[in-house]
Design a protein around this motif. Structure first.
Motif, mmCIF file in Angstrom:
data_model
loop_
_atom_site.group_PDB
_atom_site.id
_atom_site.type_symbol
_atom_site.label_atom_id
_atom_site.label_comp_id
_atom_site.label_asym_id
_atom_site.label_seq_id
_atom_site.Cartn_x
_atom_site.Cartn_y
_atom_site.Cartn_z
ATOM 1 N N GLN A 84 44.009 -28.078 -28.121
ATOM 2 C CA GLN A 84 43.732 -29.371 -27.444
ATOM 3 C C GLN A 84 42.319 -29.828 -27.448
ATOM 4 O OE1 GLN A 84 46.310 -31.467 -25.986
ATOM 5 N NE2 GLN A 84 47.467 -29.903 -27.192
ATOM 6 N N ARG A 85 41.465 -28.646 -27.768
ATOM 7 C CA ARG A 85 39.930 -28.762 -27.904
ATOM 8 C C ARG A 85 39.516 -29.294 -26.469
ATOM 9 N NH1 ARG A 85 41.970 -27.502 -32.239
ATOM 10 N NH2 ARG A 85 40.949 -27.492 -34.120
ATOM 11 N N ARG A 86 40.098 -28.476 -25.424
ATOM 12 C CA ARG A 86 39.509 -28.865 -24.033
ATOM 13 C C ARG A 86 39.384 -27.338 -23.414
ATOM 14 N NH1 ARG A 86 38.381 -33.337 -22.074
ATOM 15 N NH2 ARG A 86 39.734 -33.416 -19.899
ATOM 16 N N MET A 87 38.367 -27.403 -22.475
ATOM 17 C CA MET A 87 37.978 -26.416 -21.590
ATOM 18 C C MET A 87 38.035 -26.779 -20.155
ATOM 19 S SD MET A 87 34.789 -23.983 -21.819
ATOM 20 C CE MET A 87 33.561 -24.940 -21.042
ATOM 21 N N PHE A 88 38.424 -26.168 -19.148
ATOM 22 C CA PHE A 88 38.623 -26.502 -17.694
ATOM 23 C C PHE A 88 37.982 -25.376 -16.922
ATOM 24 C CE2 PHE A 88 42.309 -28.060 -20.206
ATOM 25 C CZ PHE A 88 42.253 -29.359 -19.682
ATOM 26 N N LEU A 89 37.168 -25.934 -16.142
ATOM 27 C CA LEU A 89 36.673 -24.989 -15.060
ATOM 28 C C LEU A 89 37.661 -24.937 -13.756
ATOM 29 C CD1 LEU A 89 32.735 -25.294 -15.070
ATOM 30 C CD2 LEU A 89 34.413 -23.894 -16.339
ATOM 31 N N LEU A 90 37.975 -24.176 -13.360
ATOM 32 C CA LEU A 90 39.104 -24.095 -12.129
ATOM 33 C C LEU A 90 38.686 -23.266 -11.060
ATOM 34 C CD1 LEU A 90 40.747 -24.160 -15.141
ATOM 35 C CD2 LEU A 90 42.813 -24.217 -13.419
ATOM 36 N N HIS A 91 38.864 -23.726 -9.865
ATOM 37 C CA HIS A 91 38.961 -23.062 -8.624
ATOM 38 C C HIS A 91 40.059 -22.884 -8.170
ATOM 39 C CE1 HIS A 91 37.354 -21.007 -4.982
ATOM 40 N NE2 HIS A 91 38.043 -21.789 -4.414
ATOM 41 N N ASN A 92 40.756 -21.606 -8.136
ATOM 42 C CA ASN A 92 42.363 -21.470 -7.920
ATOM 43 C C ASN A 92 43.093 -22.118 -9.043
ATOM 44 O OD1 ASN A 92 41.687 -19.535 -5.780
ATOM 45 N ND2 ASN A 92 41.494 -21.264 -4.302
ATOM 46 N N GLN A 93 43.954 -23.221 -8.428
ATOM 47 C CA GLN A 93 44.614 -24.107 -9.483
ATOM 48 C C GLN A 93 43.749 -25.509 -9.484
ATOM 49 O OE1 GLN A 93 46.890 -22.649 -11.489
ATOM 50 N NE2 GLN A 93 46.355 -20.982 -10.527
ATOM 51 N N GLU A 94 42.776 -25.699 -8.915
ATOM 52 C CA GLU A 94 42.134 -26.888 -8.878
ATOM 53 C C GLU A 94 41.138 -27.158 -10.139
ATOM 54 O OE1 GLU A 94 39.424 -29.769 -6.360
ATOM 55 O OE2 GLU A 94 40.133 -28.046 -5.349
ATOM 56 N N VAL A 95 41.335 -27.994 -10.926
ATOM 57 C CA VAL A 95 40.441 -28.426 -11.858
ATOM 58 C C VAL A 95 39.183 -29.136 -11.408
ATOM 59 C CG1 VAL A 95 39.911 -29.644 -14.323
ATOM 60 C CG2 VAL A 95 42.386 -28.637 -13.624
ATOM 61 N N MET A 109 39.534 -18.284 -6.524
ATOM 62 C CA MET A 109 38.993 -17.526 -7.678
ATOM 63 C C MET A 109 38.457 -18.760 -8.552
ATOM 64 S SD MET A 109 40.736 -14.536 -9.916
ATOM 65 C CE MET A 109 41.118 -15.040 -11.572
ATOM 66 N N THR A 110 37.414 -18.589 -9.167
ATOM 67 C CA THR A 110 37.187 -19.371 -10.145
ATOM 68 C C THR A 110 37.245 -18.820 -11.484
ATOM 69 O OG1 THR A 110 35.053 -20.232 -8.930
ATOM 70 C CG2 THR A 110 34.951 -20.212 -11.370
ATOM 71 N N GLN A 111 37.931 -19.565 -12.460
ATOM 72 C CA GLN A 111 38.092 -19.135 -13.920
ATOM 73 C C GLN A 111 37.990 -20.262 -14.714
ATOM 74 O OE1 GLN A 111 41.989 -18.190 -14.705
ATOM 75 N NE2 GLN A 111 42.858 -19.475 -13.372
ATOM 76 N N ILE A 112 37.775 -19.869 -16.056
ATOM 77 C CA ILE A 112 37.707 -21.027 -17.217
ATOM 78 C C ILE A 112 38.878 -20.728 -17.973
ATOM 79 C CG2 ILE A 112 36.347 -21.666 -19.051
ATOM 80 C CD1 ILE A 112 34.089 -19.936 -17.831
ATOM 81 N N VAL A 113 39.554 -21.798 -18.401
ATOM 82 C CA VAL A 113 40.732 -22.014 -19.203
ATOM 83 C C VAL A 113 40.293 -22.902 -20.398
ATOM 84 C CG1 VAL A 113 43.179 -22.776 -19.628
ATOM 85 C CG2 VAL A 113 42.312 -21.579 -17.482
ATOM 86 N N VAL A 114 40.573 -22.301 -21.841
ATOM 87 C CA VAL A 114 40.093 -22.927 -22.960
ATOM 88 C C VAL A 114 41.604 -23.076 -23.630
ATOM 89 C CG1 VAL A 114 39.183 -22.904 -25.118
ATOM 90 C CG2 VAL A 114 37.988 -22.166 -23.271
#
Length: 134
Positions: A10-21, A1-6
């Motif tokens: 930390q002023r950071r945004m991550f695009l993840l697929h499952n738990q992989e950044v 599953m793809t998701q975005i974590v902000v």
């Protein structure tokens, strides 16, 4: 599953697929970055679980993808205050007119560089979950 974590602090945004950044980005936030967005004009970026719900290839901010704020709880809370919760929260690029502003300059959106926004726009689809943490 793809998701975005902000991670706002930390002023950071991550695009993840499952738990992989897949990608990580430095971001700018609303001009009043502490706390959850509650009402229109407060300059805050929302916190919580939302979804990408729209795309704007003709954005004034290069490209943009919409975040599903306000959700029903956000609307209900603002209503108890007799105010509008606001809306039009996006992840977007940074136009030339805003290049000299500080790091947190938006009205509540999440800002990245225009080049980064091109990658994000190509990779993220409507319906993608986005989790925004304090």
């Amino acid at each position: 599953m793809t998701q975005i974590v902000v991670q706002k602090s930390q002023r950071r945004m991550f695009l993840l697929h499952n738990q992989e950044v897949l990608k990580a980005y430095d971001i700018g936030l609303g001009f009043s970055p502490e706390g959850h967005k509650q009402v229109e004009g407060d300059g805050r970026t929302p916190e919580g679980m939302y979804f990408i719900d729209r795309r704007n290839p003709n954005s004034n901010y290069h490209l943009s993808i919409g975040i599903s704020y306000p959700n029903p709880a956000d609307r209900a809370f603002a209503e108890t205050l007799g105010k509008s919760p606001g809306g039009d929260i996006f992840i977007h690029g940074r136009p030339w007119k805003d290049r000299k502003g500080g790091r947190d300059w938006t009205a509540g959106c999440i800002a990245v560089t225009d080049r980064e926004m091109e990658d994000i726009y190509a990779m993220v689809r409507n319906g993608t979950p986005i989790v925004i943490t304090p």
